[in-house]
Design an enzyme around this catalytic site. Structure first.
Site, short mmCIF file in Angstrom:
data_model
loop_
_atom_site.label_atom_id
_atom_site.label_comp_id
_atom_site.label_asym_id
_atom_site.label_seq_id
_atom_site.Cartn_x
_atom_site.Cartn_y
_atom_site.Cartn_z
N SER A 134 -3.46 -10.45 5.64
CA SER A 134 -3.61 -9.08 6.37
C SER A 134 -3.63 -9.52 8.02
O SER A 134 -3.77 -10.76 8.25
CB SER A 134 -5.01 -8.66 6.21
N TYR A 142 -14.36 -7.38 4.04
CA TYR A 142 -12.76 -7.29 3.87
C TYR A 142 -12.24 -8.59 4.56
O TYR A 142 -11.47 -9.31 4.11
CB TYR A 142 -12.14 -5.89 4.22
O1 NJP Z 1 -2.93 -0.72 -1.00
P1 NJP Z 1 -2.81 0.22 -2.43
P2 NJP Z 1 -1.72 -1.69 -0.36
N1 NJP Z 1 -5.53 -6.04 -10.81
O2 NJP Z 1 -4.13 0.63 -2.75
C1 NJP Z 1 -3.26 -2.93 -7.12
C2 NJP Z 1 -3.06 -5.58 1.87
N2 NJP Z 1 -3.11 -4.97 3.21
O3 NJP Z 1 -0.46 -1.32 -0.48
O4 NJP Z 1 -3.92 -1.87 -10.58
C3 NJP Z 1 -4.13 -5.52 -10.42
O5 NJP Z 1 -1.63 1.42 -1.96
C4 NJP Z 1 -2.88 -1.61 -7.32
O6 NJP Z 1 -2.44 -1.25 -8.48
P3 NJP Z 1 -3.46 -0.65 -9.96
C5 NJP Z 1 -4.04 -5.25 1.10
O7 NJP Z 1 -5.20 -5.87 1.28
C6 NJP Z 1 -2.86 -3.62 3.36
O8 NJP Z 1 -2.09 -1.18 1.10
O9 NJP Z 1 -2.22 0.10 -10.76
N3 NJP Z 1 -3.67 -5.11 -9.49
C7 NJP Z 1 -1.81 -1.10 -6.42
O10 NJP Z 1 -0.64 -1.45 -7.01
C8 NJP Z 1 -3.25 -5.80 -0.41
O11 NJP Z 1 -3.47 -6.98 -0.65
C9 NJP Z 1 -3.00 -2.91 4.58
O12 NJP Z 1 -4.36 0.15 -9.28
C10 NJP Z 1 -4.69 -4.34 -8.64
C11 NJP Z 1 -2.14 -2.15 -5.29
O13 NJP Z 1 -3.01 -3.26 -5.81
C12 NJP Z 1 -2.05 -5.43 -0.08
O14 NJP Z 1 -1.81 -5.19 1.28
C13 NJP Z 1 -3.47 -3.69 5.60
C14 NJP Z 1 -5.96 -4.60 -8.92
C15 NJP Z 1 -2.80 -1.51 -3.92
O15 NJP Z 1 -2.04 -0.54 -3.36
C16 NJP Z 1 -1.47 -4.15 -0.64
O16 NJP Z 1 -2.11 -2.88 -0.58
C17 NJP Z 1 -3.62 -5.23 5.55
C18 NJP Z 1 -6.44 -5.26 -9.89
N4 NJP Z 1 -7.72 -5.44 -9.97
C19 NJP Z 1 -3.60 -5.66 4.37
N5 NJP Z 1 -6.48 -3.74 -7.82
C20 NJP Z 1 -3.23 -1.54 4.86
N6 NJP Z 1 -2.56 -0.84 3.79
O17 NJP Z 1 -3.41 -0.76 5.99
C21 NJP Z 1 -5.77 -3.20 -7.22
O18 NJP Z 1 -3.95 -5.76 6.78
N7 NJP Z 1 -4.50 -3.45 -7.75
#
Ligand code: NJP
Length: 235
Positions: A139, A152
């Site tokens: 991030s 976070y």
């Molecule tokens: O979030 P979201 P982002 N095991 O909620 C998966 C970083 N980031 O795309 O398991 C396996 O749309 C979940 O899949 P599911 C952020 O920290 C973001 O924004 O099916 N998978 C989904 O595919 C993160 O590292 C922002 O629920 C797990 C995905 O993760 C990355 O970008 C800003 C899981 C999350 O999709 C992607 O986040 C920043 C588990 N236990 C950094 N838990 C921002 N959006 O503003 C969740 O600085 N997932």
């Protein structure tokens, strides 16, 4: 065909990166807990690019047994992994004074333990590719903090430390810390499209990464910060 693995591929930034990789011609292994979403995405990607292979894996990145078994299965399926996108992550925000401790533990389990387990488990497959590239999605807050972001930000500072240590311990590999700013996704209980102006789209983050992936393999891209012009510059 180059090969890639994406964790957290079911939505948001992971899904956008998976689409970008499909168009770039990568054979893909996609992982997340929502297997149905991955299967829908797989059908979509095969329509975009019929010459690639897409396999999907239900995976909770906090579960060591699952992560290791999935990495073995993917290693058998692909042989070698050219690009590993370590993306799965969650967000939760609030003042430290009354921050819920179960949420605190969950943040560290997914964002830090999940990254550690994923890097550990996929090292042999990255090494099999020669100069495999691990893209660790941290991030823009991996080097700063803000009120309400303590837990976070702490996870993302830890992710930065893991990514950098992993690079030093594995000079034969390449490790990129991908640092998106505020991005319109499903992150922190929002819906894609709800974030409003001033956010990047997930496709814009994926497009920035595409430029790096097109570099020759002797180039070691270490860090990519990508933020909207609406965010205050950090420089
Ligand atoms: O979030 P979201 P982002 N095991 O909620 C998966 C970083 N980031 O795309 O398991 C396996 O749309 C979940 O899949 P599911 C952020 O920290 C973001 O924004 O099916 N998978 C989904 O595919 C993160 O590292 C922002 O629920 C797990 C995905 O993760 C990355 O970008 C800003 C899981 C999350 O999709 C992607 O986040 C920043 C588990 N236990 C950094 N838990 C921002 N959006 O503003 C969740 O600085 N997932």
């Amino acid at each position: 065909m180059p090969t890639a693995v994406v964790t957290g591929a079911s939505r948001g930034i992971g899904r956008a990166i998976a689409r970008m990789l499909a168009i770039e011609g990568y054979d893909l292994c996609l992982a997340a807990r929502s297997h149905d979403e991955l299967d829908r995405l797989s059908d979509e990607l095969l329509e975009v690019s019929s010459r690639i292979d897409v396999a999907t894996f239900g995976l909770d990145v906090t579960d060591a047994v699952q992560v290791r078994a999935t990495a073995r299965a993917i290693g058998d399926h692909l042989g070698a992994v050219d690009v590993l996108i370590v993306n799965a992550g969650i967000g939760a925000f609030g003042a430290m004074a009354d921050f819920d401790l179960d949420t605190f533990d969950r943040l560290f389990a997914v964002n830090v333990r999940g990254v550690m387990l994923t890097l550990q488990a996929f090292t042999p497959a990255l090494q099999a590719a020669g100069s495999g590239l691990a893209v660790v999605v941290s991030s823009d807050v991996s080097t700063r903090v803000f009120p309400g972001g303590g837990p976070y930000c702490a996870t993302k500072h830890a992710v930065r430390a893991l990514a950098r240590t992993y690079q030093q311990e594995h000079p034969e590999l390449r490790v990129l810390e991908l640092r998106p700013g505020a991005t319109d996704t499903f992150f922190a209980d929002t819906d894609e499209g709800d974030a409003g102006p001033g956010h990047l789209t997930a496709d814009e983050v994926a497009a920035a990464l595409r430029g790096v992936l097109r570099l020759p393999v002797h180039v070691r891209p270490e860090e990519l910060v990508v933020r909207s012009t609406a965010q205050t510059p950090e420089f």
